[in-house]
Design a protein around this motif. Sequence first.
Motif, PDB file in Angstrom:
ATOM      1  N   ALA A  81      17.380  41.344  34.095  1.00 51.87           N
ATOM      2  CA  ALA A  81      18.026  40.050  34.294  1.00 51.87           C
ATOM      3  C   ALA A  81      19.532  40.156  34.429  1.00 51.87           C
ATOM      4  O   ALA A  81      20.172  39.286  35.014  1.00 51.87           O
ATOM      5  CB  ALA A  81      17.700  39.124  33.124  1.00 51.87           C
ATOM      6  N   PHE A  82      20.132  41.218  33.877  1.00 50.71           N
ATOM      7  CA  PHE A  82      21.586  41.325  33.869  1.00 50.71           C
ATOM      8  C   PHE A  82      22.137  42.138  35.040  1.00 50.71           C
ATOM      9  O   PHE A  82      23.346  42.224  35.214  1.00 50.71           O
ATOM     10  CB  PHE A  82      22.057  41.995  32.577  1.00 50.71           C
ATOM     11  N   ALA A  83      21.259  42.757  35.815  1.00 52.47           N
ATOM     12  CA  ALA A  83      21.727  43.744  36.791  1.00 52.47           C
ATOM     13  C   ALA A  83      22.369  43.128  38.024  1.00 52.47           C
ATOM     14  O   ALA A  83      22.818  43.855  38.898  1.00 52.47           O
ATOM     15  CB  ALA A  83      20.567  44.649  37.202  1.00 52.47           C
ATOM     16  N   GLY A  84      22.459  41.819  38.126  1.00 52.23           N
ATOM     17  CA  GLY A  84      22.980  41.197  39.333  1.00 52.23           C
ATOM     18  C   GLY A  84      24.452  41.423  39.601  1.00 52.23           C
ATOM     19  O   GLY A  84      24.904  41.274  40.737  1.00 52.23           O
ATOM     20  N   TYR A  85      25.228  41.808  38.561  1.00 52.71           N
ATOM     21  CA  TYR A  85      26.650  42.021  38.818  1.00 52.71           C
ATOM     22  C   TYR A  85      26.877  43.202  39.756  1.00 52.71           C
ATOM     23  O   TYR A  85      27.956  43.350  40.339  1.00 52.71           O
ATOM     24  CB  TYR A  85      27.423  42.246  37.516  1.00 52.71           C
ATOM     25  N   ALA A  86      25.861  44.049  39.950  1.00 50.92           N
ATOM     26  CA  ALA A  86      25.989  45.146  40.921  1.00 50.92           C
ATOM     27  C   ALA A  86      26.229  44.608  42.322  1.00 50.92           C
ATOM     28  O   ALA A  86      26.859  45.265  43.148  1.00 50.92           O
ATOM     29  CB  ALA A  86      24.724  46.005  40.914  1.00 50.92           C
ATOM     30  N   ARG A  87      25.731  43.412  42.580  1.00 53.38           N
ATOM     31  CA  ARG A  87      25.912  42.832  43.909  1.00 53.38           C
ATOM     32  C   ARG A  87      27.385  42.650  44.235  1.00 53.38           C
ATOM     33  O   ARG A  87      27.810  42.799  45.369  1.00 53.38           O
ATOM     34  CB  ARG A  87      25.193  41.468  43.988  1.00 53.38           C
ATOM     35  N   ILE A  88      28.191  42.360  43.228  1.00 51.68           N
ATOM     36  CA  ILE A  88      29.625  42.190  43.451  1.00 51.68           C
ATOM     37  C   ILE A  88      30.246  43.520  43.871  1.00 51.68           C
ATOM     38  O   ILE A  88      31.057  43.579  44.802  1.00 51.68           O
ATOM     39  CB  ILE A  88      30.306  41.656  42.177  1.00 51.68           C
ATOM     40  N   ALA A  89      29.842  44.603  43.203  1.00 50.55           N
ATOM     41  CA  ALA A  89      30.396  45.915  43.537  1.00 50.55           C
ATOM     42  C   ALA A  89      29.931  46.392  44.903  1.00 50.55           C
ATOM     43  O   ALA A  89      30.702  46.981  45.667  1.00 50.55           O
ATOM     44  CB  ALA A  89      30.002  46.929  42.466  1.00 50.55           C
ATOM     45  N   THR A  90      28.659  46.139  45.243  1.00 53.63           N
ATOM     46  CA  THR A  90      28.162  46.612  46.535  1.00 53.63           C
ATOM     47  C   THR A  90      28.792  45.856  47.696  1.00 53.63           C
ATOM     48  O   THR A  90      28.729  46.309  48.838  1.00 53.63           O
ATOM     49  CB  THR A  90      26.623  46.474  46.625  1.00 53.63           C
ATOM     50  N   LEU A  91      29.423  44.719  47.407  1.00 58.98           N
ATOM     51  CA  LEU A  91      30.114  43.955  48.453  1.00 58.98           C
ATOM     52  C   LEU A  91      31.605  44.296  48.524  1.00 58.98           C
ATOM     53  O   LEU A  91      32.388  43.546  49.088  1.00 58.98           O
ATOM     54  CB  LEU A  91      29.954  42.453  48.187  1.00 58.98           C
ATOM     55  N   GLY A  92      31.977  45.440  47.962  1.00 65.39           N
ATOM     56  CA  GLY A  92      33.386  45.799  47.857  1.00 65.39           C
ATOM     57  C   GLY A  92      34.151  45.762  49.161  1.00 65.39           C
ATOM     58  O   GLY A  92      35.349  45.471  49.189  1.00 65.39           O
ATOM     59  N   GLU A  93      33.483  46.033  50.263  1.00 60.48           N
ATOM     60  CA  GLU A  93      34.142  46.064  51.558  1.00 60.48           C
ATOM     61  C   GLU A  93      34.357  44.667  52.137  1.00 60.48           C
ATOM     62  O   GLU A  93      35.056  44.507  53.135  1.00 60.48           O
ATOM     63  CB  GLU A  93      33.291  46.905  52.515  1.00 60.48           C
ATOM     64  N   GLU A  94      33.743  43.641  51.519  1.00 57.61           N
ATOM     65  CA  GLU A  94      33.852  42.279  52.029  1.00 57.61           C
ATOM     66  C   GLU A  94      34.636  41.355  51.106  1.00 57.61           C
ATOM     67  O   GLU A  94      34.667  40.150  51.302  1.00 57.61           O
ATOM     68  CB  GLU A  94      32.438  41.719  52.277  1.00 57.61           C
ATOM     69  N   VAL A  95      35.267  41.944  50.060  1.00 55.02           N
ATOM     70  CA  VAL A  95      36.025  41.173  49.072  1.00 55.02           C
ATOM     71  C   VAL A  95      37.514  41.290  49.376  1.00 55.02           C
ATOM     72  O   VAL A  95      38.033  42.386  49.612  1.00 55.02           O
ATOM     73  CB  VAL A  95      35.730  41.693  47.648  1.00 55.02           C
ATOM     74  N   ARG A  96      38.212  40.169  49.349  1.00 51.94           N
ATOM     75  CA  ARG A  96      39.663  40.184  49.516  1.00 51.94           C
ATOM     76  C   ARG A  96      40.328  40.753  48.263  1.00 51.94           C
ATOM     77  O   ARG A  96      39.927  40.437  47.144  1.00 51.94           O
ATOM     78  CB  ARG A  96      40.190  38.767  49.766  1.00 51.94           C
ATOM     79  N   ASP A  97      41.338  41.575  48.446  1.00 52.97           N
ATOM     80  CA  ASP A  97      42.090  42.171  47.339  1.00 52.97           C
ATOM     81  C   ASP A  97      41.129  42.727  46.276  1.00 52.97           C
ATOM     82  O   ASP A  97      41.139  42.292  45.115  1.00 52.97           O
ATOM     83  CB  ASP A  97      43.015  41.123  46.714  1.00 52.97           C
ATOM     84  N   PRO A  98      40.274  43.703  46.639  1.00 55.00           N
ATOM     85  CA  PRO A  98      39.214  44.153  45.738  1.00 55.00           C
ATOM     86  C   PRO A  98      39.706  44.740  44.418  1.00 55.00           C
ATOM     87  O   PRO A  98      39.014  44.633  43.402  1.00 55.00           O
ATOM     88  CB  PRO A  98      38.472  45.204  46.573  1.00 55.00           C
ATOM     89  N   ARG A  99      40.891  45.358  44.405  1.00 56.96           N
ATOM     90  CA  ARG A  99      41.384  45.958  43.158  1.00 56.96           C
ATOM     91  C   ARG A  99      41.654  44.895  42.097  1.00 56.96           C
ATOM     92  O   ARG A  99      41.632  45.193  40.897  1.00 56.96           O
ATOM     93  CB  ARG A  99      42.655  46.771  43.434  1.00 56.96           C
ATOM     94  N   ARG A 100      41.901  43.683  42.516  1.00 55.04           N
ATOM     95  CA  ARG A 100      42.115  42.578  41.578  1.00 55.04           C
ATOM     96  C   ARG A 100      40.862  41.713  41.438  1.00 55.04           C
ATOM     97  O   ARG A 100      40.505  41.289  40.328  1.00 55.04           O
ATOM     98  CB  ARG A 100      43.282  41.721  42.077  1.00 55.04           C
ATOM     99  N   THR A 101      40.185  41.457  42.549  1.00 53.76           N
ATOM    100  CA  THR A 101      39.076  40.513  42.550  1.00 53.76           C
ATOM    101  C   THR A 101      37.865  41.046  41.797  1.00 53.76           C
ATOM    102  O   THR A 101      37.282  40.343  40.954  1.00 53.76           O
ATOM    103  CB  THR A 101      38.675  40.185  44.004  1.00 53.76           C
ATOM    104  N   ILE A 102      37.439  42.278  42.081  1.00 60.25           N
ATOM    105  CA  ILE A 102      36.196  42.795  41.494  1.00 60.25           C
ATOM    106  C   ILE A 102      36.288  42.937  39.971  1.00 60.25           C
ATOM    107  O   ILE A 102      35.376  42.504  39.256  1.00 60.25           O
ATOM    108  CB  ILE A 102      35.794  44.116  42.173  1.00 60.25           C
ATOM    109  N   PRO A 103      37.377  43.526  39.406  1.00 60.78           N
ATOM    110  CA  PRO A 103      37.452  43.612  37.938  1.00 60.78           C
ATOM    111  C   PRO A 103      37.481  42.259  37.246  1.00 60.78           C
ATOM    112  O   PRO A 103      37.148  42.161  36.062  1.00 60.78           O
ATOM    113  CB  PRO A 103      38.767  44.375  37.708  1.00 60.78           C
ATOM    114  N   ARG A 104      37.883  41.205  37.960  1.00 57.79           N
ATOM    115  CA  ARG A 104      37.838  39.856  37.375  1.00 57.79           C
ATOM    116  C   ARG A 104      36.464  39.216  37.533  1.00 57.79           C
ATOM    117  O   ARG A 104      35.955  38.573  36.612  1.00 57.79           O
ATOM    118  CB  ARG A 104      38.887  38.968  38.046  1.00 57.79           C
TER     119      ARG A 104
END
Length: 424
Positions: free
Chosen positions: A201-224
């Motif tokens: 049930a908790f594993a969905g946050y991986a989706r955020i990491a796998t979208l790293g190439e489609e996130v604006r300012d990933p060094r700031r956005t993903i850790p938040r």
Amino acid sequence: MSTPPAATNSSRLQRRLGVSDAVFIGLGSMIGAGIFAAFAPAARAAGSGLLVGLAVAAVVAYCNATSSARLAARYPASGGTYVYGRERLGDFWGYLAGWGFIIGKTASCAAMALTAGAYAWPGHERPVAIAAVVALTAVNYVGIQKTAWLTRTIVALVLAVLAAVVVASFTGGHTDAARLELSGDASVGGVLQAAGLLFFAFAGYARIATLGEEVRDPRRTIPRAIPLALSITLVVYAAVATAVLAVLGPSGLAEATAPLADTVRAAGVPALAPVVRIGAAVAALGSLLALILGISRTTLAMARDRHLPHALAAVHPRFNVPHRAELAVGAVVVGLVSFADLRGAIGFSSFGVLAYYAIANAAAWTLAPGEGRPPRAVPVLGLAGCLLLAFSLPLSSTVSGAAVLAAGAVAYFVRRFVRRKAGR
């Protein structure tokens, strides 16, 4: 580490997602999968220790999320731990992480599609599941921004339904037997097995990491985005689990086929049951939408490096999505829902994803302080927790999961041997 070939313009994705988009995609992946599918088998394993199992799963998930967030900021590319393992540990470990993610999450897709079918049209689960996979693959095909918008809508609806369940549980009438049952004993092995199942049930946050190439300012956005999504999900899960246990008790929850619908009926609010069924179907569809999204991005990354057919690395010139990877994932899931078992898919999925995160924690351990390394205890606890939970799962899940991982490893070495013999 060797650097993989750079992605060509025809296989490059665009950065369109902000913090709130990434958080909602993570919530769409997590909220629904566990509440509507994993609580009952976890209650059978842990009994009155269900909440302890939930806490253990949350601690392991926190460590994994922290390691993943630091790695994603360092390597903001599609593929998640497939990329991190390759860059930090070597090509084989990256490949094994990607393989574990794809097989585990493909099983999750089948489970979520069947869950949606079971709630939406009981007795006709498989046709509904197939239709859902086809429809959501089409949504993903036409662009990431449309996916993010639909995910926001789904998460808002599901949270409203879950809030209604919690309110009904604590304000409606229910027996004292459920309360008394909560004081029963729970074995350590049962709690760990429940934690392994709830990790699904908790594993969905991986989706955020796998979208790293489609996130604006990933060094700031993903850790938040990753800890925000995980924290919100934990609060929701804890509230719902407490409410359901207070009404049904561990044994009632263990035997429930539709736990939340059964809860509102037992709480004296039967009129809410149809709403809960609709919410469950919508939640499962939200999870399925985000799962297809994440698997296709890992498939894209592995296809770029020719661990999977290179044709899957193509990006659509208009919609800017890995359209061949998405179609391939959709086709495989349609095949799986024709014969998959819902409960068995949860354990199998958990094993594959726990292997994936074990590699993520090992990769995070190698980060230098200047690379954003997390506190040393985090990847150590995360790695140990992943391995412990993976081998605490039901025996059938452990054996089948290990066998498929081993098959993937054999395929990797056979492929490498053939390429060497061919002089490539």
